[in-house]
Write an enzyme that holds these catalytic residues in place. Structure first.
Site, mmCIF file in Angstrom:
data_model
loop_
_atom_site.group_PDB
_atom_site.id
_atom_site.type_symbol
_atom_site.label_atom_id
_atom_site.label_comp_id
_atom_site.label_asym_id
_atom_site.label_seq_id
_atom_site.Cartn_x
_atom_site.Cartn_y
_atom_site.Cartn_z
ATOM 1 N N GLU A 1 0.824 -1.213 0.000
ATOM 2 C CA GLU A 1 0.000 0.000 0.000
ATOM 3 C C GLU A 1 0.860 1.265 0.000
ATOM 4 O O GLU A 1 0.542 2.243 -0.689
ATOM 5 C CB GLU A 1 -0.932 0.003 1.218
ATOM 6 C CG GLU A 1 -1.934 -1.133 1.257
ATOM 7 C CD GLU A 1 -2.860 -1.145 0.048
ATOM 8 O OE1 GLU A 1 -3.113 -0.057 -0.522
ATOM 9 O OE2 GLU A 1 -3.323 -2.225 -0.339
ATOM 10 N N ASP B 1 3.347 -4.286 -5.863
ATOM 11 C CA ASP B 1 3.863 -5.582 -5.416
ATOM 12 C C ASP B 1 5.383 -5.632 -5.548
ATOM 13 O O ASP B 1 6.092 -6.076 -4.628
ATOM 14 C CB ASP B 1 3.242 -6.713 -6.250
ATOM 15 C CG ASP B 1 1.819 -7.040 -5.834
ATOM 16 O OD1 ASP B 1 1.397 -6.624 -4.749
ATOM 17 O OD2 ASP B 1 1.119 -7.714 -6.619
#
Length: 226
Positions: free
Chosen positions: A85, A168
């Site tokens: 995040e 990611d």
């Protein structure tokens, strides 16, 4: 404060190893996230879904963890999910999406301004009088704009997926590959997500890549970073 915090109970995350680990993550040189407060929210009262989000302006940022996320995942997995995040924040994905959304709106308004005054278009649909022209023009415009909107929606889904892969990879480069991998699997299981959706349906409707694709990309990024 947002709507979630009006409906659900929000508490300051108590002092713990998890809180310390998140604060250390936020202060990493590669991130430098101006974390002001850490909260937990009792999302389990309404759903078993796990989630975490951040909000705030400038140097007044806050991170909120759902109690389901804390219960269902280990500390390293939670930190890895937050690294993903924070990757969105560090890579300015939210800001870029705001600019893209604003550009789309301006483009649509410009097209509408060109459409609303074109009498030939009205007449081609059988409207020769100017009575209620604005309402009729608005309805006709959205019918005509609909195919364009679908194309833009597909492009935005592709962009969103690209951002997910980048976030990611950001977490993987920080050394969280194994924990991100196991954390995403648990989130998918607990949130009852489809493991292998139809690729055509997913490509158009899902803003996040299928879990299998994300895991493969995480493994590839991990080998690249090693």
């Amino acid at each position: 404060m947002n709507l979630r915090e009006v409906v659900l109970k929000v508490e300051t995350l108590p002092e713990s190893n998890l809180k310390k680990a998140i604060e250390e993550l936020a202060s990493k040189k590669d991130i430098d996230f101006p974390l002001k407060e850490l909260y937990q929210i009792d999302g389990s009262k309404r759903s078993s879904h796990s989630n975490a989000y951040m909000y705030g302006f400038c140097n007044n940022k806050r991170i909120v963890l759902y109690d389901t996320l804390i219960r269902q995942n280990t500390e390293p997995e939670i930190v890895a999910v937050l690294a993903h995040e924070l990757g969105h924040w560090k890579l300015s994905h939210t800001l870029k999406n705001m600019f893209i959304g604003a550009a789309q709106m301006l483009a649509m308004l410009w097209l509408f301004s060109r459409f609303i005054g074109n009498q030939e278009l009205y007449e081609s649909f059988g409207f020769k009088e100017k009575k209620n022209a604005t309402i009729i023009g608005l309805i006709l415009f959205f019918y005509i704009y609909s195919p364009i909107a679908h194309v833009i929606g597909l492009l935005m889904t592709m962009w969103s997926r690209k951002c997910e892969f980048e976030a990611d990879e950001f977490a993987v480069n920080l050394g969280y590959a194994p924990f991100l991998r196991s954390g995403l699997i648990k989130l998918q299981e607990e949130n009852l997500g489809t493991m292998v959706p139809d690729w055509m349906y997913s490509a158009y409707h899902h803003s996040h890549p299928p879990l299998v694709q994300r895991l493969a990309a995480i493994d590839a990024a991990g080998k690249k970073a090693a």
